[in-house]
Design a protein around this motif. Structure first.
Motif, PDB file in Angstrom:
ATOM      1  N   UNK A  60       1.106  -1.348  -0.075  1.00  0.00           N
ATOM      2  CA  UNK A  60      -0.060   0.009   0.003  1.00  0.00           C
ATOM      3  C   UNK A  60       0.978   1.310   0.126  1.00  0.00           C
ATOM      4  N   UNK A  61       0.650   2.070  -1.153  1.00  0.00           N
ATOM      5  CA  UNK A  61       1.643   3.132  -1.267  1.00  0.00           C
ATOM      6  C   UNK A  61       0.654   4.548  -1.294  1.00  0.00           C
ATOM      7  N   UNK A  62       0.741   5.533  -0.514  1.00  0.00           N
ATOM      8  CA  UNK A  62       0.215   6.778  -0.770  1.00  0.00           C
ATOM      9  C   UNK A  62       1.094   7.623  -1.504  1.00  0.00           C
ATOM     10  N   UNK A  63       0.787   8.297  -2.518  1.00  0.00           N
ATOM     11  CA  UNK A  63       1.603   9.631  -2.995  1.00  0.00           C
ATOM     12  C   UNK A  63       0.862  11.033  -2.556  1.00  0.00           C
ATOM     13  N   UNK A  64       1.840  11.587  -1.881  1.00  0.00           N
ATOM     14  CA  UNK A  64       1.341  12.934  -1.464  1.00  0.00           C
ATOM     15  C   UNK A  64       2.188  13.990  -1.667  1.00  0.00           C
ATOM     16  N   UNK A  65       1.690  15.165  -2.456  1.00  0.00           N
ATOM     17  CA  UNK A  65       2.356  16.157  -3.185  1.00  0.00           C
ATOM     18  C   UNK A  65       1.288  17.308  -2.863  1.00  0.00           C
ATOM     19  N   UNK A  66       1.436  18.224  -2.295  1.00  0.00           N
ATOM     20  CA  UNK A  66       0.919  19.267  -2.128  1.00  0.00           C
ATOM     21  C   UNK A  66       1.206  20.464  -2.766  1.00  0.00           C
ATOM     22  N   UNK A  67       2.050  20.467  -3.996  1.00  0.00           N
ATOM     23  CA  UNK A  67       2.312  21.485  -4.622  1.00  0.00           C
ATOM     24  C   UNK A  67       1.220  21.768  -5.727  1.00  0.00           C
TER      25      UNK A  67
END
Length: 211
Positions: free
Chosen positions: A33-40
């Motif tokens: 399980x992998x979550x990609x987190x990018x707030x840009x």
């Protein structure tokens, strides 16, 4: 063999150019399980990175979850999306991504929010923070008792999040969490693959995840 309890959060704010090799090491260590987190707001880069992660996850039989962005999840054919309380309606995300998509919802320290998420069609709920967190420093604290109560009342798989380490994760799993959402303790490790494998040794409250 139980499914891997580690839900890895790949946060570009800390990984930057290390994103792909770091994630590949985690996947070699058994992360599924992998979550990609990018707030840009760099949408072309976000699309490139998410697409590359999708390929890596497919190669390793892992699920890719996109943080906060159903449109990006749809564009790269990710397995699902994770939504905070201000990131949109889970029911609308379900309609957009389809019945087979994985929809996760942050519920902080609230069983009521978890029940709302379930009724809106969520696939799993996330509680936390359980410890001081670099990625969610202002989140309200949650307790082990919350996990125990959620186990018997919510009826969905549970993710625990917030400052979790290899040393602190076992009580959360024993209290009822299905997965431990971990970012810093995994991706700051000198040997990411080894650290990911170490999480597999933690005691569980059951032999199989429910999703």
């Amino acid at each position: 063999m139980p499914l891997h309890p580690l839900y890895a959060i790949a946060d570009t704010a800390t990984l930057a150019e290390r994103l792909l090799p770091a994630v590949e090491a985690a996947l070699r260590g058994g992360v599924r399980w992998l979550q990609y987190r990018d707030k840009s707001t760099d949408h072309p880069r976000r699309h490139r990175e998410a697409a590359a992660l999708r390929t890596l996850c497919q190669d390793h039989g892992a699920n890719l979850i996109i943080n906060d962005d159903p449109d990006l999840a749809l564009a790269v054919q990710a397995d699902g999306v994770h939504l905070g309380q201000t990131d949109g309606d889970p029911a609308r995300a379900r309609q957009r991504l389809g019945s087979g998509a994985i929809i996760g919802v942050t519920c902080h320290d609230s069983l009521a929010l978890a029940q709302q998420a379930r009724h809106a069609g969520a696939s799993y709920v996330a509680f936390g923070r359980f410890f001081p967190s670099r990625t969610k420093p202002d989140a309200p604290p949650a307790t082990l008792d919350l996990l125990n109560r959620a186990r018997t009342t919510v009826g969905l798989p549970i993710v625990a999040i917030g400052g979790i380490t290899l040393k602190s994760g076992a009580p959360l799993l024993e209290a009822g969490a299905d997965w431990l959402a971990v970012s810093h303790d995994l991706f700051s490790a000198p040997d990411i693959e080894h650290r990911a494998r170490a999480y597999q040794t933690l005691p569980r409250c059951r032999e199989e995840n429910r999703l």
